[in-house]
Design a protein around this motif. Sequence first.
Motif, PDB file in Angstrom:
ATOM      1  N   SER A  77       0.556  -1.059  -0.173  1.00  0.00           N
ATOM      2  CA  SER A  77       0.304   0.257   0.380  1.00  0.00           C
ATOM      3  C   SER A  77       0.841   0.778   0.012  1.00  0.00           C
ATOM      4  O   SER A  77       0.356   2.135  -0.470  1.00  0.00           O
ATOM      5  CB  SER A  77      -0.780  -0.085   1.603  1.00  0.00           C
ATOM      6  N   ALA A  78       1.712   1.569   0.990  1.00  0.00           N
ATOM      7  CA  ALA A  78       2.607   2.285   0.782  1.00  0.00           C
ATOM      8  C   ALA A  78       3.737   2.786  -0.859  1.00  0.00           C
ATOM      9  O   ALA A  78       3.671   3.594  -1.067  1.00  0.00           O
ATOM     10  CB  ALA A  78       3.442   2.299   2.361  1.00  0.00           C
ATOM     11  N   THR A  79       3.818   1.415  -1.133  1.00  0.00           N
ATOM     12  CA  THR A  79       4.694   1.644  -2.573  1.00  0.00           C
ATOM     13  C   THR A  79       3.467   3.029  -3.833  1.00  0.00           C
ATOM     14  O   THR A  79       4.150   3.244  -4.285  1.00  0.00           O
ATOM     15  CB  THR A  79       5.205   0.104  -3.669  1.00  0.00           C
ATOM     16  N   ALA A  80       2.524   2.062  -3.555  1.00  0.00           N
ATOM     17  CA  ALA A  80       1.018   2.875  -4.323  1.00  0.00           C
ATOM     18  C   ALA A  80       1.285   4.181  -3.856  1.00  0.00           C
ATOM     19  O   ALA A  80       0.871   5.203  -4.983  1.00  0.00           O
ATOM     20  CB  ALA A  80      -0.039   1.854  -4.010  1.00  0.00           C
ATOM     21  N   GLN A  81       1.119   4.597  -2.833  1.00  0.00           N
ATOM     22  CA  GLN A  81       1.192   6.145  -2.335  1.00  0.00           C
ATOM     23  C   GLN A  81       2.409   6.491  -3.064  1.00  0.00           C
ATOM     24  O   GLN A  81       2.162   8.635  -3.322  1.00  0.00           O
ATOM     25  CB  GLN A  81       0.923   5.903  -0.551  1.00  0.00           C
ATOM     26  N   LEU A  82       3.504   5.948  -2.542  1.00  0.00           N
ATOM     27  CA  LEU A  82       4.576   6.804  -3.333  1.00  0.00           C
ATOM     28  C   LEU A  82       4.640   6.928  -4.274  1.00  0.00           C
ATOM     29  O   LEU A  82       5.346   8.108  -4.904  1.00  0.00           O
ATOM     30  CB  LEU A  82       6.142   6.156  -2.276  1.00  0.00           C
ATOM     31  N   SER A  83       4.712   6.132  -5.383  1.00  0.00           N
ATOM     32  CA  SER A  83       4.380   6.066  -6.797  1.00  0.00           C
ATOM     33  C   SER A  83       3.573   7.381  -6.742  1.00  0.00           C
ATOM     34  O   SER A  83       3.584   8.526  -8.017  1.00  0.00           O
ATOM     35  CB  SER A  83       3.498   5.108  -7.216  1.00  0.00           C
ATOM     36  N   THR A  84       1.923   7.214  -6.562  1.00  0.00           N
ATOM     37  CA  THR A  84       1.668   8.907  -6.944  1.00  0.00           C
ATOM     38  C   THR A  84       1.850   9.938  -6.499  1.00  0.00           C
ATOM     39  O   THR A  84       1.917  10.936  -6.932  1.00  0.00           O
ATOM     40  CB  THR A  84      -0.297   8.219  -5.512  1.00  0.00           C
ATOM     41  N   ALA A  85       2.650  10.035  -4.919  1.00  0.00           N
ATOM     42  CA  ALA A  85       3.216  11.543  -4.281  1.00  0.00           C
ATOM     43  C   ALA A  85       4.522  11.621  -5.338  1.00  0.00           C
ATOM     44  O   ALA A  85       4.586  12.960  -5.917  1.00  0.00           O
ATOM     45  CB  ALA A  85       3.688  10.544  -3.096  1.00  0.00           C
ATOM     46  N   TYR A  86       4.797  10.630  -5.670  1.00  0.00           N
ATOM     47  CA  TYR A  86       6.003  11.246  -7.278  1.00  0.00           C
ATOM     48  C   TYR A  86       5.635  11.488  -8.433  1.00  0.00           C
ATOM     49  O   TYR A  86       6.191  12.180  -8.563  1.00  0.00           O
ATOM     50  CB  TYR A  86       7.425   9.877  -7.154  1.00  0.00           C
ATOM     51  N   HIS A  87       4.966  11.049  -9.031  1.00  0.00           N
ATOM     52  CA  HIS A  87       4.295  11.176 -10.022  1.00  0.00           C
ATOM     53  C   HIS A  87       3.487  12.330  -9.319  1.00  0.00           C
ATOM     54  O   HIS A  87       3.482  13.618 -11.189  1.00  0.00           O
ATOM     55  CB  HIS A  87       3.004  10.425 -10.235  1.00  0.00           C
ATOM     56  N   SER A  88       3.631  12.922  -8.692  1.00  0.00           N
ATOM     57  CA  SER A  88       2.434  14.326  -8.398  1.00  0.00           C
ATOM     58  C   SER A  88       3.929  15.199  -8.557  1.00  0.00           C
ATOM     59  O   SER A  88       3.640  16.755  -8.320  1.00  0.00           O
ATOM     60  CB  SER A  88       1.917  14.755  -7.227  1.00  0.00           C
ATOM     61  N   ARG A 218      10.574  -0.078  -9.511  1.00  0.00           N
ATOM     62  CA  ARG A 218      11.024  -0.845  -8.498  1.00  0.00           C
ATOM     63  C   ARG A 218      10.388  -1.141  -6.427  1.00  0.00           C
ATOM     64  O   ARG A 218      10.163  -1.779  -6.410  1.00  0.00           O
ATOM     65  CB  ARG A 218      12.387  -0.280  -7.882  1.00  0.00           C
ATOM     66  N   TYR A 219       9.514  -0.055  -7.061  1.00  0.00           N
ATOM     67  CA  TYR A 219       8.441  -0.108  -6.714  1.00  0.00           C
ATOM     68  C   TYR A 219       7.722  -1.076  -7.340  1.00  0.00           C
ATOM     69  O   TYR A 219       6.102  -1.909  -5.921  1.00  0.00           O
ATOM     70  CB  TYR A 219       7.024   1.650  -6.736  1.00  0.00           C
ATOM     71  N   GLY A 220       7.042  -0.916  -8.086  1.00  0.00           N
ATOM     72  CA  GLY A 220       6.135  -1.814  -8.813  1.00  0.00           C
ATOM     73  C   GLY A 220       6.569  -3.550  -8.754  1.00  0.00           C
ATOM     74  O   GLY A 220       6.137  -4.424  -8.326  1.00  0.00           O
ATOM     75  N   GLU A 221       8.167  -4.062  -8.956  1.00  0.00           N
ATOM     76  CA  GLU A 221       8.883  -5.069  -8.867  1.00  0.00           C
ATOM     77  C   GLU A 221       8.899  -5.223  -7.450  1.00  0.00           C
ATOM     78  O   GLU A 221       8.216  -6.817  -7.050  1.00  0.00           O
ATOM     79  CB  GLU A 221      10.062  -5.015  -8.695  1.00  0.00           C
TER      80      GLU A 221
END
Length: 245
Positions: A77-88, A218-221
């Motif tokens: 769940s944290a990696t999904a939130q991180l991906s969203t944050a970095y896209h922002s 790497r988040y996805g992996e």
Amino acid sequence: MAEQEIAKHTKNVVRLFDKSEHGWRHKLGEMALEIFTIVFAVSLSIWLHSLSENRHEQQQVRTFLLGLRHDIANDISATAQLSTAYHSFDANFDYLSKLDPRSAPEPEKFEASYRLADNNIYFNPVVSRYQGFKSAGKLTHIENEVLLEKILGLYESATVGIKSSERGWANNQDKFRAYMENDMVGDDTLAERYRLVVAPKGKRLLRHQIAFPQLYERYGEYAALGAEIIKEIEREYPEASQEKK
């Protein structure tokens, strides 16, 4: 109980030496029987102890893996939130890097974007359970070798890869911060910040802060491997999987 049997038969062997009413052939046969009984009792005792130890170890493994399932689910769940944050963050850096130096800034929008450019967020996986089990030397108690290999891959490789990508991103952010501090002339005003942001060096440093695709990969992996581990754990303990539902 086994210890009492061993002691009893050992005494019987000793007593056989003192018997005089039987010949040596008879004594030898009785002694062989008693010695066989002792060896059997010792072997049985060792086997029962090993069985008890193994059951205890596997109960610890079960507790560990079911707890790990919860930890990994939180990390996914944290990696999904991180991906969203970095896209922002990426969209914000793209916006700032494309500002026109010949135009005046929109004060509120620029200030909000400038403040966002100074934000950061990093992956902090829940590792205390894993590290504790590892430090106690209990990882080898996991009998499912495929599952163990995946767990090691997650915590010893996938996590390290994410940290490496995040450090690269943080280094670029530090360079932009240093530029804004060192190249500023006079007071830290909106006009001065805008001048630095739209300067060629400012634009280049902002573009460098857009995350490399590797970070997202790497988040996805990590999330994919974590999901595999959770499924493997639930295959090991289907009753626990049903309880979760």
